[in-house]
Enzyme design. Structure first.
Site, short mmCIF file in Angstrom:
data_model
loop_
_atom_site.label_atom_id
_atom_site.label_comp_id
_atom_site.label_asym_id
_atom_site.label_seq_id
_atom_site.Cartn_x
_atom_site.Cartn_y
_atom_site.Cartn_z
N LYS A 146 0.82 -1.21 0.00
CA LYS A 146 0.00 0.00 0.00
C LYS A 146 0.86 1.27 0.00
O LYS A 146 0.56 2.24 0.67
CB LYS A 146 -0.94 -0.01 1.20
CG LYS A 146 -1.88 -1.21 1.18
CD LYS A 146 -2.89 -1.16 2.29
CE LYS A 146 -3.81 -2.34 2.35
NZ LYS A 146 -4.32 -2.84 1.11
N CYS A 147 1.91 1.25 -0.77
CA CYS A 147 2.89 2.34 -0.82
C CYS A 147 2.86 3.00 -2.19
O CYS A 147 2.54 2.36 -3.19
CB CYS A 147 4.28 1.75 -0.55
SG CYS A 147 5.65 2.92 -0.64
N GLY A 148 3.22 4.27 -2.24
CA GLY A 148 3.32 4.96 -3.53
C GLY A 148 4.36 4.34 -4.45
O GLY A 148 4.30 4.49 -5.67
#
Length: 159
Positions: free
Chosen positions: A38-40
Site C-alpha cells: 500500500k505504498c506509492g
C-alpha cells in the site's frame, strides 16, 4: 551478531514459511528490496519482476515490512495474492520482518552495518529501498526508494 558472519550464513523464511538458505544463491547477484502493498512505490514490483526476468545472474528478493506508514498490513496469504494478481510476481518474497529497530532481522543488520558487511552503514528510510549483494556474497551498495529498479545505477552491476 559476529563480525565474521557471511551473507551466506543468514537465514530467513519465505512467505510460505520455508527456510531460505542464501548459500543457494552463490554465483548470483542478489537484490533485496523491502516491499509494501500500500505504498506509492508499490508499482516498482513491475520493474523488479522485469529485472528478475531479464538478468539470469540476478535474484530479486522482496522483504515485506510494515514499519513505514503501516503500508504492509496483510497476512502472508494476502501479500502473496496481491503480488501475483497485481504484478505477476514470481520472484521470492520472504516473511514479513522488521528492517530497523530493536527487532531488526539479522539480514538487515548485515545489510545496514559496515561492521558486518565490510563496506557501508545505512538506515532503511522507507519502503522499496534496495540493497545489492554480488555473486560472491559481497555487499555492493544500496539505493533509496526513488531509484527505480531498472535505473542504470543498479543495472550497471549486471552488464
Amino acid at each position: 551478531m559476529s563480525k565474521n558472519i557471511s551473507f551466506y550464513d543468514i537465514k530467513i523464511k519465505s512467505l510460505q514459511g520455508k527456510l531460505v538458505d542464501f548459500s543457494v544463491f552463490k554465483g548470483k547477484n542478489v537484490l533485496f528490496v523491502n516491499v509494501a502493498s500500500k505504498c506509492g512505490f508499490t508499482p516498482q514490483y513491475k520493474e523488479l519482476q522485469e529485472l528478475n526476468n531479464t538478468y539470469n545472474d540476478l535474484v530479486v528478493i522482496g522483504i515485506p515490512c510494515n514499519q513505514f506508514g503501516a503500508q504492509e498490513p496483510g497476512t502472508s496469504e494476502e501479500i502473496n495474492e496481491f503480488c501475483e494478481i497485481n504484478y505477476g510476481v514470481t520472484f521470492l518474497i520472504t516473511e514479513k520482518v522488521d528492517v530497523k529497530g530493536e527487532n531488526q532481522h539479522p539480514l538487515y543488520k548485515w545489510l545496514t552495518s559496515k561492521e558486518l558487511n565490510g563496506k557501508k552503514s545505512s538506515t532503511v528510510k522507507w519502503n522499496f529501498q534496495k540493497y545489492l549483494v554480488d555473486k560472491n556474497g559481497i555487499f555492493v551498495d544500496y539505493w533509496y526508494s526513488l531509484t527505480k529498479p531498472t535505473s542504470k545505477k543498479i543495472i550497471k552491476h549486471f552488464l
